[in-house]
Design a protein around this motif. Sequence first.
Motif, short mmCIF file in Angstrom:
data_model
loop_
_atom_site.label_atom_id
_atom_site.label_comp_id
_atom_site.label_asym_id
_atom_site.label_seq_id
_atom_site.Cartn_x
_atom_site.Cartn_y
_atom_site.Cartn_z
N TYR A 1 0.87 -1.27 0.06
CA TYR A 1 -0.02 0.09 -0.01
C TYR A 1 0.75 1.35 -0.05
CZ TYR A 1 -4.37 -2.71 0.73
OH TYR A 1 -5.35 -3.33 0.72
N ALA B 1 1.21 2.47 -3.35
CA ALA B 1 -0.11 2.81 -4.08
C ALA B 1 -0.40 4.11 -3.82
CB ALA B 1 -0.95 1.50 -3.74
N CYS C 1 -1.07 7.97 -5.68
CA CYS C 1 -2.44 8.62 -5.50
C CYS C 1 -2.40 10.12 -5.40
CB CYS C 1 -3.38 8.22 -4.32
SG CYS C 1 -3.97 6.36 -4.51
N ARG D 1 -5.75 6.50 -9.43
CA ARG D 1 -5.78 6.32 -8.08
C ARG D 1 -6.45 4.80 -7.60
NH1 ARG D 1 -7.81 11.93 -6.05
NH2 ARG D 1 -5.63 13.13 -6.20
N CYS E 1 -6.92 2.29 -9.75
CA CYS E 1 -6.14 1.04 -10.26
C CYS E 1 -5.07 0.72 -9.27
CB CYS E 1 -5.17 1.37 -11.55
SG CYS E 1 -6.47 1.47 -13.01
N SER E 2 -4.25 1.70 -8.63
CA SER E 2 -3.14 1.55 -7.69
C SER E 2 -3.79 0.73 -6.46
CB SER E 2 -2.47 2.76 -7.52
OG SER E 2 -3.44 3.80 -6.96
N ILE E 3 -4.75 1.16 -6.17
CA ILE E 3 -5.75 0.80 -4.84
C ILE E 3 -6.12 -0.65 -5.19
CG2 ILE E 3 -7.47 0.91 -3.28
CD1 ILE E 3 -5.19 2.67 -2.71
N VAL F 1 -4.86 -2.73 -7.49
CA VAL F 1 -3.93 -3.70 -7.51
C VAL F 1 -3.12 -4.00 -5.97
CG1 VAL F 1 -1.39 -3.86 -8.35
CG2 VAL F 1 -3.13 -3.02 -9.71
N ALA F 2 -2.97 -3.11 -5.31
CA ALA F 2 -2.51 -3.36 -3.80
C ALA F 2 -3.59 -4.10 -3.21
CB ALA F 2 -2.50 -2.01 -3.18
N ALA G 1 -8.62 -0.47 2.38
CA ALA G 1 -8.37 -0.04 1.18
C ALA G 1 -9.21 1.15 0.60
CB ALA G 1 -7.90 -0.98 -0.04
N LYS H 1 -8.95 5.38 0.35
CA LYS H 1 -9.22 5.85 -0.71
C LYS H 1 -10.01 7.00 -0.71
CE LYS H 1 -9.45 7.06 -5.19
NZ LYS H 1 -10.49 8.16 -4.87
#
Length: 304
Positions: free
Chosen positions: A211, A214, A218, A226, A228-230, A232-233, A272, A276
Amino acid sequence: MASNNDPFQFQEFEEAENLLETNRDAVTVSIEEEDQKSKSQRSAGGFSPDFTDEDPLRTDDKAELLGGQKKSAPFWTFEYYQTFFDVETHHVKERIIGSMLPWPGKNFIQVYLRKNPDLYGPFWICTTLVFAIAISGNLSRFLQYSGSSNYKYTPEFGKVTIAATVIFSYAWLVPLGLWGFLLWRNNKILNLVSYSFMEIVCVYGYSLSIYIPAVVLCIISYEWLRWCSIVVALCLSGSVLVMTFWPALRDDHPRVVMAVVSAIVLLNVLLAVGCKTYFFSSPEIDSQVKSSPKTEVVKPTSST
């Protein structure tokens, strides 16, 4: 008078007599004289002849180690927790990489911990994640609304406290509940795999390392990036947790297995998505900026 064939009668050896005859000036030393001399030297040097030279504490430690009875420190002492911070740098590096790149069939506890969990890595991962979330959230908000004349940037230091409460509660309270549940099920079903509380805390702490990059991504004010990164993590962290605790759950009742796995994934999703939506979106500022009327410049009319 004793007989000449008496076996207990003292007899001198012929070799000793021959040696004494060849060398009349030789000095003979008896064993009793050597013992007397060694005792007198030890007493003169301050050592009592009644005690051995070995340290009794050292001999006790050796006996406990050889017998497998080395006593561990109680859990309320500092020495007990000191052992969990005694870890090599390359071990922490391997565990971080293993938590970011899960591989099917690899159990994180069996492959990376090897019955040697640590609290050094989880503590600093959680601390780094707390500051990364707070700083990235403030920085992303500043970059997003810096061009608006109606927005005045004020750093929100209170979000550091909120992030610390959420992250450390997730890293400690969730493992505590999971450990208690697995211990209860292990008492009812004897063939289940059991994990210690420190091993579960170690797994949850290292699973949060993904995270950190990730939340740094963001900062870029693109909503799709943002999310997509969250996501994936979230998938990588959840995969580590599910593959680690699956051996301890697979032999249980199917409904129990589904309930526990769902709870593990759901809590990870709540963490997560909650981070976000709370730290990287500000609907109140959006409405404030959008609803504020634009100032119009009125040109003065020239009177003729």
